[in-house]
Design a protein around this motif. Sequence first.
Motif, mmCIF file in Angstrom:
data_model
loop_
_atom_site.group_PDB
_atom_site.id
_atom_site.type_symbol
_atom_site.label_atom_id
_atom_site.label_comp_id
_atom_site.label_asym_id
_atom_site.label_seq_id
_atom_site.Cartn_x
_atom_site.Cartn_y
_atom_site.Cartn_z
ATOM 1 N N ARG A 191 28.776 81.086 50.598
ATOM 2 C CA ARG A 191 27.899 79.778 51.184
ATOM 3 C C ARG A 191 28.910 79.931 52.484
ATOM 4 N NH1 ARG A 191 30.006 78.095 45.799
ATOM 5 N NH2 ARG A 191 32.341 78.355 46.434
ATOM 6 N N LEU A 192 29.405 80.206 52.755
ATOM 7 C CA LEU A 192 29.585 79.839 54.015
ATOM 8 C C LEU A 192 28.631 79.901 55.697
ATOM 9 C CD1 LEU A 192 33.272 80.632 54.968
ATOM 10 C CD2 LEU A 192 32.765 82.828 55.832
ATOM 11 N N ARG A 193 29.454 78.778 55.642
ATOM 12 C CA ARG A 193 28.553 77.872 56.589
ATOM 13 C C ARG A 193 28.973 77.448 57.864
ATOM 14 N NH1 ARG A 193 25.969 81.948 54.459
ATOM 15 N NH2 ARG A 193 23.479 81.847 53.521
ATOM 16 N N PRO A 194 28.677 76.957 58.683
ATOM 17 C CA PRO A 194 29.350 76.383 59.412
ATOM 18 C C PRO A 194 28.152 74.779 59.231
ATOM 19 C CG PRO A 194 28.322 77.675 61.021
ATOM 20 C CD PRO A 194 27.629 77.959 59.339
ATOM 21 N N THR A 195 28.810 73.735 59.744
ATOM 22 C CA THR A 195 28.558 71.793 58.459
ATOM 23 C C THR A 195 27.726 71.121 59.893
ATOM 24 O OG1 THR A 195 30.233 71.075 58.680
ATOM 25 C CG2 THR A 195 29.516 72.776 56.385
ATOM 26 N N THR A 196 28.180 71.263 60.781
ATOM 27 C CA THR A 196 28.120 70.744 61.656
ATOM 28 C C THR A 196 26.637 70.700 62.271
ATOM 29 O OG1 THR A 196 29.273 71.818 63.392
ATOM 30 C CG2 THR A 196 29.976 70.022 62.669
ATOM 31 N N ASP A 197 25.579 69.574 63.153
ATOM 32 C CA ASP A 197 24.638 70.249 63.578
ATOM 33 C C ASP A 197 24.586 70.560 65.289
ATOM 34 O OD1 ASP A 197 22.137 69.730 64.728
ATOM 35 O OD2 ASP A 197 21.785 67.516 64.573
ATOM 36 N N ALA A 198 24.657 72.017 65.233
ATOM 37 C CA ALA A 198 24.957 72.463 67.305
ATOM 38 C C ALA A 198 24.238 73.687 66.372
ATOM 39 C CB ALA A 198 26.421 72.622 67.417
ATOM 40 N N GLU A 224 17.255 91.924 72.344
ATOM 41 C CA GLU A 224 16.206 91.747 71.223
ATOM 42 C C GLU A 224 16.763 91.481 70.062
ATOM 43 O OE1 GLU A 224 16.829 96.741 70.627
ATOM 44 O OE2 GLU A 224 17.475 96.231 72.528
ATOM 45 N N GLY A 225 18.475 90.668 69.949
ATOM 46 C CA GLY A 225 18.557 90.137 68.573
ATOM 47 C C GLY A 225 18.732 88.841 68.792
ATOM 48 N N ALA A 226 17.825 88.618 70.047
ATOM 49 C CA ALA A 226 17.761 86.676 70.580
ATOM 50 C C ALA A 226 17.616 85.807 69.147
ATOM 51 C CB ALA A 226 16.816 86.531 71.637
ATOM 52 N N THR A 227 18.556 84.490 68.911
ATOM 53 C CA THR A 227 17.926 84.171 67.844
ATOM 54 C C THR A 227 18.095 82.514 67.500
ATOM 55 O OG1 THR A 227 17.668 83.862 65.511
ATOM 56 C CG2 THR A 227 19.478 84.210 66.354
ATOM 57 N N PHE A 228 18.108 81.586 67.165
ATOM 58 C CA PHE A 228 18.080 80.091 67.012
ATOM 59 C C PHE A 228 18.927 79.932 65.926
ATOM 60 C CE2 PHE A 228 17.716 75.358 67.591
ATOM 61 C CZ PHE A 228 17.740 75.050 68.201
ATOM 62 N N ARG A 229 19.998 79.947 66.372
ATOM 63 C CA ARG A 229 21.209 79.293 64.878
ATOM 64 C C ARG A 229 22.589 78.724 65.969
ATOM 65 N NH1 ARG A 229 24.155 85.698 65.725
ATOM 66 N NH2 ARG A 229 25.450 85.451 67.638
ATOM 67 N N HIS A 230 23.782 78.482 65.413
ATOM 68 C CA HIS A 230 25.206 78.083 65.551
ATOM 69 C C HIS A 230 25.465 78.522 66.556
ATOM 70 C CE1 HIS A 230 28.046 74.707 64.627
ATOM 71 N NE2 HIS A 230 27.171 74.085 64.104
ATOM 72 N N ILE A 231 26.350 77.447 66.772
ATOM 73 C CA ILE A 231 26.824 78.354 68.707
ATOM 74 C C ILE A 231 28.072 78.954 67.871
ATOM 75 C CG2 ILE A 231 25.751 76.954 69.371
ATOM 76 C CD1 ILE A 231 27.555 74.708 70.401
ATOM 77 N N TRP A 278 35.566 68.419 62.734
ATOM 78 C CA TRP A 278 34.269 69.316 62.211
ATOM 79 C C TRP A 278 33.983 70.530 63.073
ATOM 80 C CZ3 TRP A 278 34.672 63.523 63.974
ATOM 81 C CH2 TRP A 278 35.168 63.285 62.569
ATOM 82 N N PHE A 279 33.752 70.435 64.149
ATOM 83 C CA PHE A 279 33.649 71.392 64.619
ATOM 84 C C PHE A 279 34.547 72.211 65.202
ATOM 85 C CE2 PHE A 279 32.603 74.660 68.028
ATOM 86 C CZ PHE A 279 31.120 73.999 68.306
ATOM 87 N N GLU A 280 36.274 71.862 64.547
ATOM 88 C CA GLU A 280 36.895 73.258 64.474
ATOM 89 C C GLU A 280 37.163 73.885 64.140
ATOM 90 O OE1 GLU A 280 39.945 75.077 65.983
ATOM 91 O OE2 GLU A 280 38.836 74.200 67.151
ATOM 92 N N SER A 281 36.890 72.943 62.423
ATOM 93 C CA SER A 281 36.408 73.830 61.315
ATOM 94 C C SER A 281 35.440 75.174 61.049
ATOM 95 C CB SER A 281 36.393 72.522 59.853
ATOM 96 O OG SER A 281 36.079 73.660 58.798
ATOM 97 N N ASP A 282 34.070 74.238 61.839
ATOM 98 C CA ASP A 282 33.375 75.493 61.485
ATOM 99 C C ASP A 282 33.459 76.767 62.728
ATOM 100 O OD1 ASP A 282 31.503 73.590 60.588
ATOM 101 O OD2 ASP A 282 30.170 72.869 61.780
ATOM 102 N N LEU A 283 34.762 76.798 63.848
ATOM 103 C CA LEU A 283 34.626 77.531 64.414
ATOM 104 C C LEU A 283 35.587 78.549 63.243
ATOM 105 C CD1 LEU A 283 35.955 76.739 68.041
ATOM 106 C CD2 LEU A 283 34.079 78.662 67.499
ATOM 107 N N VAL A 284 37.283 77.998 62.440
ATOM 108 C CA VAL A 284 36.964 78.908 61.710
ATOM 109 C C VAL A 284 36.405 79.278 60.846
ATOM 110 C CG1 VAL A 284 38.772 78.511 59.336
ATOM 111 C CG2 VAL A 284 39.460 77.280 62.006
#
Length: 375
Positions: A191-198, A224-231, A278-284
């Motif tokens: 379930r390890l996922r960032p939660t903010t919309d970024a 060659e690994g490019a993707t659209f994902r959380h920053i 909230w973003f700092e929590s996502d970085l962790v």
Amino acid sequence: MTDWDVPALLAAAGARLGRELIAVGESLGGSHRSLVLRVGPAGSAGPGTMLIKAFDPLSGADGFAREFAALTVLEGRAEAPRLLACLPEHHLLVISDLGPGGSLADALLGTGPSRAAAQLLKWASAIGALHRDTRDVGAAFHQELQSVGGEVLVDPESPEAALESTADGLVDLLADLGVAFGTPEQDELRRLRPTTDAFALSPSDACPDNNIEVDGRLVLIDFEGATFRHITWDAAYLRVPWPSCWCCWRIEPGAADAALDIWRDAVEPSFPVVRTPWFESDLVTAQIGWSMVSTIWFLTRALDGDPPPENPLMRGKIPPRRSMIQHRLSEVVRLNSPDHPALTDLAGRLLAALHELWGPTPLALAPAFRSVPRG
């Protein structure tokens, strides 16, 4: 290893561009899925050099589609090279040649802490600019991806996919070490996922060697690994550090913090959330995720004696896997995230088992940061 037909690649690219091409110098490498060549026009007339990047039709088809899609949506932006031509029938791209400039990896492996810190800031600025400028390209990126790759929408090497495979792979490995890996730890890992919309475009493999210095700035290469994902999955590279990279020595803490500040400055216009708790929590969360994923990547070889690189030229440039793993686990313990108590406990128990097995093996600073500036 693909047996590349270089003359055929040159002929195909030359036909598309309307000029005869010849290889200039040796191959610039690539990966087990791709080959990169510097090429130029035959004879003395014509423009300067360019690069052709060929992908294995089987193992590299996804990489071809992703690099094409990324460079297409990045057209005109300074963070990446220009796409000059695409040959889908040959899984081949023609890309602008950025020249022989050095990379962040060169600086980290050098002897000057000041230069390494300065290049680290340039890397953070480049990644930040990429994120800031691509917040709204998700739909266009996926459209371009489909145009040459069919329904290639799910990234097989995404952090989410890696977390799933890590949860599966750790079961047997940890059992052999006598470390319990029960349902709470497995569920928390999955379930390890960032939660903010970024979310923005990511090169995915944002390693210190995947960039080139051009006119005093770093330009990102290898999409060659490019993707659209959380920053946060890219920003956390500064904290782990460099989870998917070979030159993953520790970064001097002050230099890493300064680089993360530069990254925040760059992305804030598009993502004001980067200044919030909230973003700092996502970085962790991302740091913990990369630490656990990279543990499964490297633990088997570390348990098998942690052999040095087969290429003697790389010895001393790559840290021991045992040091890398212990450092990342110790950082998870130090973070003591209230959002991830089961993984914090797991990291502590695994770290204790590895200390007993190997003894403490600290991860050294990158060679450049071991140097003392001369007064």
